[in-house]
Design a protein around this motif. Structure first.
Motif, PDB file in Angstrom:
ATOM      1  N   ASP A  91     -32.764  61.651 -12.753  1.00 14.57           N
ATOM      2  CA  ASP A  91     -33.355  60.379 -12.686  1.00 14.57           C
ATOM      3  C   ASP A  91     -32.613  59.021 -12.927  1.00 14.57           C
ATOM      4  O   ASP A  91     -32.914  57.906 -13.034  1.00 14.57           O
ATOM      5  CB  ASP A  91     -34.211  60.266 -13.927  1.00 14.57           C
ATOM      6  N   LYS A  92     -31.360  59.335 -12.569  1.00 12.24           N
ATOM      7  CA  LYS A  92     -30.394  58.391 -12.461  1.00 12.24           C
ATOM      8  C   LYS A  92     -30.163  57.489 -13.569  1.00 12.24           C
ATOM      9  O   LYS A  92     -29.835  56.350 -13.578  1.00 12.24           O
ATOM     10  CB  LYS A  92     -30.644  57.232 -11.161  1.00 12.24           C
ATOM     11  N   LEU A  93     -30.373  58.111 -14.781  1.00 16.92           N
ATOM     12  CA  LEU A  93     -30.104  57.548 -15.998  1.00 16.92           C
ATOM     13  C   LEU A  93     -28.396  57.744 -16.126  1.00 16.92           C
ATOM     14  O   LEU A  93     -27.760  58.546 -15.392  1.00 16.92           O
ATOM     15  CB  LEU A  93     -30.938  57.940 -17.199  1.00 16.92           C
ATOM     16  N   GLU A  94     -27.927  56.769 -17.103  1.00 15.68           N
ATOM     17  CA  GLU A  94     -26.261  56.779 -17.265  1.00 15.68           C
ATOM     18  C   GLU A  94     -25.930  57.573 -18.716  1.00 15.68           C
ATOM     19  O   GLU A  94     -26.509  57.612 -19.536  1.00 15.68           O
ATOM     20  CB  GLU A  94     -25.915  55.377 -17.328  1.00 15.68           C
ATOM     21  N   ASN A  95     -24.545  57.917 -18.488  1.00 13.74           N
ATOM     22  CA  ASN A  95     -24.118  58.418 -19.580  1.00 13.74           C
ATOM     23  C   ASN A  95     -24.746  59.860 -20.176  1.00 13.74           C
ATOM     24  O   ASN A  95     -25.099  59.973 -21.541  1.00 13.74           O
ATOM     25  CB  ASN A  95     -23.635  57.690 -20.691  1.00 13.74           C
ATOM     26  N   VAL A  96     -25.479  60.464 -19.309  1.00 11.15           N
ATOM     27  CA  VAL A  96     -26.500  61.513 -19.835  1.00 11.15           C
ATOM     28  C   VAL A  96     -25.363  62.632 -20.412  1.00 11.15           C
ATOM     29  O   VAL A  96     -24.333  63.038 -19.714  1.00 11.15           O
ATOM     30  CB  VAL A  96     -27.149  62.306 -18.597  1.00 11.15           C
ATOM     31  N   HIS A  97     -25.563  62.963 -21.655  1.00  9.47           N
ATOM     32  CA  HIS A  97     -24.715  64.165 -22.117  1.00  9.47           C
ATOM     33  C   HIS A  97     -25.490  64.720 -23.406  1.00  9.47           C
ATOM     34  O   HIS A  97     -26.570  64.023 -23.967  1.00  9.47           O
ATOM     35  CB  HIS A  97     -23.481  63.517 -22.635  1.00  9.47           C
ATOM     36  N   GLY A  98     -24.852  65.660 -23.821  1.00  2.88           N
ATOM     37  CA  GLY A  98     -25.437  66.146 -25.250  1.00  2.88           C
ATOM     38  C   GLY A  98     -24.515  66.204 -26.079  1.00  2.88           C
ATOM     39  O   GLY A  98     -23.397  65.860 -25.865  1.00  2.88           O
ATOM     40  N   GLU A  99     -25.003  65.987 -27.485  1.00  2.00           N
ATOM     41  CA  GLU A  99     -23.999  65.775 -28.589  1.00  2.00           C
ATOM     42  C   GLU A  99     -24.162  66.795 -29.681  1.00  2.00           C
ATOM     43  O   GLU A  99     -25.272  67.084 -30.091  1.00  2.00           O
ATOM     44  CB  GLU A  99     -24.215  64.326 -29.053  1.00  2.00           C
ATOM     45  N   ASP A 100     -23.062  67.314 -29.960  1.00  5.67           N
ATOM     46  CA  ASP A 100     -23.136  68.721 -30.805  1.00  5.67           C
ATOM     47  C   ASP A 100     -23.747  68.454 -31.927  1.00  5.67           C
ATOM     48  O   ASP A 100     -23.677  67.288 -32.797  1.00  5.67           O
ATOM     49  CB  ASP A 100     -21.894  69.279 -30.865  1.00  5.67           C
ATOM     50  N   ALA A 101     -24.695  69.132 -32.620  1.00  2.00           N
ATOM     51  CA  ALA A 101     -25.227  69.203 -33.983  1.00  2.00           C
ATOM     52  C   ALA A 101     -25.474  70.614 -34.412  1.00  2.00           C
ATOM     53  O   ALA A 101     -26.208  71.704 -33.781  1.00  2.00           O
ATOM     54  CB  ALA A 101     -26.677  68.298 -33.891  1.00  2.00           C
ATOM     55  N   MET A 102     -25.123  70.883 -35.672  1.00  2.00           N
ATOM     56  CA  MET A 102     -25.465  72.290 -36.299  1.00  2.00           C
ATOM     57  C   MET A 102     -26.625  72.274 -36.713  1.00  2.00           C
ATOM     58  O   MET A 102     -27.212  71.199 -37.386  1.00  2.00           O
ATOM     59  CB  MET A 102     -24.462  72.442 -37.407  1.00  2.00           C
ATOM     60  N   VAL A 103     -27.376  73.285 -36.549  1.00  2.00           N
ATOM     61  CA  VAL A 103     -28.894  73.381 -36.950  1.00  2.00           C
ATOM     62  C   VAL A 103     -29.112  75.013 -37.315  1.00  2.00           C
ATOM     63  O   VAL A 103     -28.529  75.872 -37.301  1.00  2.00           O
ATOM     64  CB  VAL A 103     -29.889  73.230 -35.839  1.00  2.00           C
TER      65      VAL A 103
END
Lengths: 464, 464
Positions: A91-103
């Motif tokens: 969808d051409k959004l910017e800075n697409v990324h995952g950020e780690d989180a412990m669950v």
């Protein structure tokens, strides 16, 4: 939606902020906000009647049909995150990324509650999140039915060795959820061997509702599950007649070691103050039943849609619009906590934190937490939603994942919408696309986009 | 309630019989009916606010909690009949007895429908009454989703070897039930190997609805079941996206040899014309899910209550009041058929046949089938229900078990009541005491008692 959301009651008697109760907004800010009228209308038109009509609904339907329910900690949820990172980039959004989180990694396993006396009958049930398992052979015990914690305490001498069944009346979610939260603890404290809670819902068609529950570290853990309104009432009638009830409860629930999950993030980078952030969010995880379409697919997808509408209109605000789809909300806002820990050092750059997690039905306006001066400004911004009749400003934003920021004084907002039947479906197999409506989602996305865009583009940050 | 009850639509636009459209009632009959005003009020008061308040609700709750669902042909149903014969005798009603009727003996067995592609998901489902089993290993096949029979016929070349899923919109029970009745037959005719029907219901919380279905003796039988609105819509969305869907259907349903069951009968013997009969009824059998509290515990128990109220008031009408709780209604009115075969030789002695099988919510009046002269008299009788605002007379009584008598010219009546949500619960696990209301049942019992008592006590039988 997991927390005791005390604001729900206020939907009925909203404390509307507006008119004379508000500080007056300086004329130049009033004028600045008024200058967004055309852009607001462009956003609204694109969302509600233009090329983006039905877009967030269709995207959500495709997503929830593909992945179904998505409990944090599961591989399925991580696949869903991978998918989202791809479609957000597409969808051409910017800075697409995952950020780690412990669950937390809680797994339901097989489970059943069978009434053995006075007759054999399988109760519809759902184990509660975090519950321990029964022994492998299950627990077979006589039942003590109570209608309240008070009644349990009065009958504490009868409770030892029994399965405690709570047939509490539904008095609204914020009040009644105490039975789900503390039912197991209170049962254990009087010697009960397990607890079955009448689902925290005003209406049911044989539909149990799950949710997280809180053991007390000082009290013995006992297995705990929800049963339906219908079955709880039946057991209460039987008990009132003096009928002896025996239930066999079997649960294979497991709390596995924490696992690494991810918050899913996409942005439109700010043109002038890129380091300053307007955060807009919903949670991507759901309970492990239904499709998690309402709770909180809708909130997550209108947040995506808000950025998507701006991208489609070529809008780039002065500060960065950051969209977060949280992980682990249902287990207590674990993704929100991880994000806060990572980013709180930049707290002065957070203009406002927004979360939609109380449904995406017909929007009526915004719940807001912040200073009086900020409230007056947001109230003026919300008036830009007049074309879709969503101009109310209510006191007190709601959002498990944004609460820590609000506690620290960052202004917060949540989406207000008409959801009289929200708790019919909440945390149950009934939370599917069937309860969603494309037009309502278009209206919500428009409201969400207008408010976040204007606050991201105004020359000054909101006063704290 | 099993038949295509065409009158349901009329609840919305009732064709009210009254006023100038009616023949005039001869003055002496008008006067005779008016003389029942005090007795009618006594019955109403006893039922609604007197010693019998909540009685039918409490009796029904005790019964359905004790036996749960009661499908005809089962041992459980026969135990329920034994229990009823005892409590009717304990209530000092007369000529309490069972009358034999052969009924179908269909047994559901284990059953499941698992979507294997595009992902693994257990659909909520209920096999349809009379369905054959799948082979022991089940049927695994690709799915063809259609929204109508027309679409199935248009796509008949794609149907061979597939499981046909019907995602028909709910257009009201009488229309939409055709998909349940004939879905399997139509699927087989185009080469389908099984059929899954979207439940015939306007609203669902993950709740499938069962019901009888009709194989065509000339067409190959294929297994058939209902799935939920939510799942049918999901499958339709997937199919519209071109997603390949594969389902594994497993059903162990069996049609065992017919068994001997019983209609349950109790009377108040007539004082003057004991051979003449006013028949008042509901059916005691239910589907094998839920508690059968609404369909048709309510109808059966207000029929008992009508006689019980008379007994409590010491009322003995001139002709015999006979209460019948039918067996095998859900499989096509098998108990009603047996009773008709046994008693039709006395048809000239049947004054009116009454059945309540469309809910026992707030009563509005009576549906009536009979001659114009009889209708005018019944309309006058119904005006005695003014204290409880149930004075409407609608055209066309409904009742699977009384239809044969009405076909032969015997006047017929059924209870009219407000039931906008009837089909939310019908034939599902949601049919429990939770949908019932004690005050509403008291009102229904009062209406049912007044009409049946007055017609049983008037000097003359209704004209045919």
């Amino acid at each position: 939606m997991w927390t005791d959301c005390v604001h729900i009651l206020c939907v009925v008697f909203p404390y509307v902020i507006g008119g004379s109760a508000l500080l007056s907004v300086p004329p130049q800010i009033k004028q600045e906000i008024a200058s967004y009228k055309d852009i607001a209308n462009e956003i609204i038109n694109l969302s509600v009647s233009g090329a983006a009509q039905n877009q967030s609904y269709n995207r959500l339907a495709k997503f929830v049909d593909k992945f179904g329910s998505r409990i944090a900690g599961s591989q399925n949820f991580e696949h869903a995150v991978d998918y989202m990172l791809q479609v957000l980039a597409d969808d051409k959004l910017e800075n697409v990324h995952g950020e780690d989180a412990m669950v937390t990694h809680w797994v339901r396993g097989n489970e059943s509650a069978t009434m053995l006396k006075p007759r054999v009958y399988n109760l519809a049930m759902l184990g509660l999140g975090g519950s321990i398992a029964t022994p492998p052979q299950g627990i077979t015990a006589e039942v003590l039915v109570v209608n309240s914690f008070d009644e349990l305490h009065n009958k504490s001498r009868e409770a030892k060795g029994k399965i405690i069944v709570y047939n509490e009346d539904y008095e609204g979610y914020p009040t009644s959820v105490a039975y789900r939260d503390y039912g197991a603890k209170e049962a254990a404290m009087v010697g009960g061997v397990a607890s079955l809670i009448r689902s925290i819902a005003p209406f049911s068609i044989h539909s149990p509702h799950t949710g997280w529950q809180d053991y007390d570290p000082k009290v013995k853990k006992v297995p705990t599950a929800c049963i339906t309104i219908e079955d709880a009432q039946m057991l209460a009638r039987m008990a009132a007649r003096g009928t002896k009830i025996v239930i066999h409860l079997k649960m294979e629930a497991k709390s596995l070691p924490q696992v690494k999950s991810r918050n899913t993030i996409a942005e439109i980078k700010g043109s002038k103050y890129p380091e300053q952030i307007v955060l807009i969010s919903g949670h991507l995880d759901s309970w492990d039943v239904g499709q998690g379409a309402m709770d909180d697919g809708g909130g997550a997808f209108i947040s995506w849609q808000a950025l998507s509408l701006m991208r489609q209109l070529g809008l780039r605000p002065k500060r960065t619009l950051q969209m977060v789809m949280w992980t682990g909300e249902e287990e207590g806002g674990l993704g929100g906590q991880a994000y806060y820990n990572t980013h709180k050092k930049n707290i002065s750059n957070y203009n406002i934190v927004m979360e939609s997690d109380m449904g995406t039905f017909t929007p009526t306006g915004i719940w807001f937490t912040g200073s009086d001066a900020a409230r007056a400004i947001v109230n003026t911004v919300v008036q830009l939603l007049k074309p879709i009749n969503a101009t109310m400003l209510y006191k007190g934003a709601e959002g498990t994942d944004i609460q820590l920021w609000m506690n620290d004084g960052v202004p917060g907002a949540s989406l207000a919408n008409e959801h009289p039947e929200y708790f019919w479906f909440h945390h149950s197999d009934g939370d599917t696309m069937t309860v969603m409506d494309p037009h309502q989602m278009d209206l919500c996305a428009a409201a969400w986009a207008v408010v976040s865009y204007v606050l991201a583009d105004m020359e000054d940050m909101l006063p704290r």
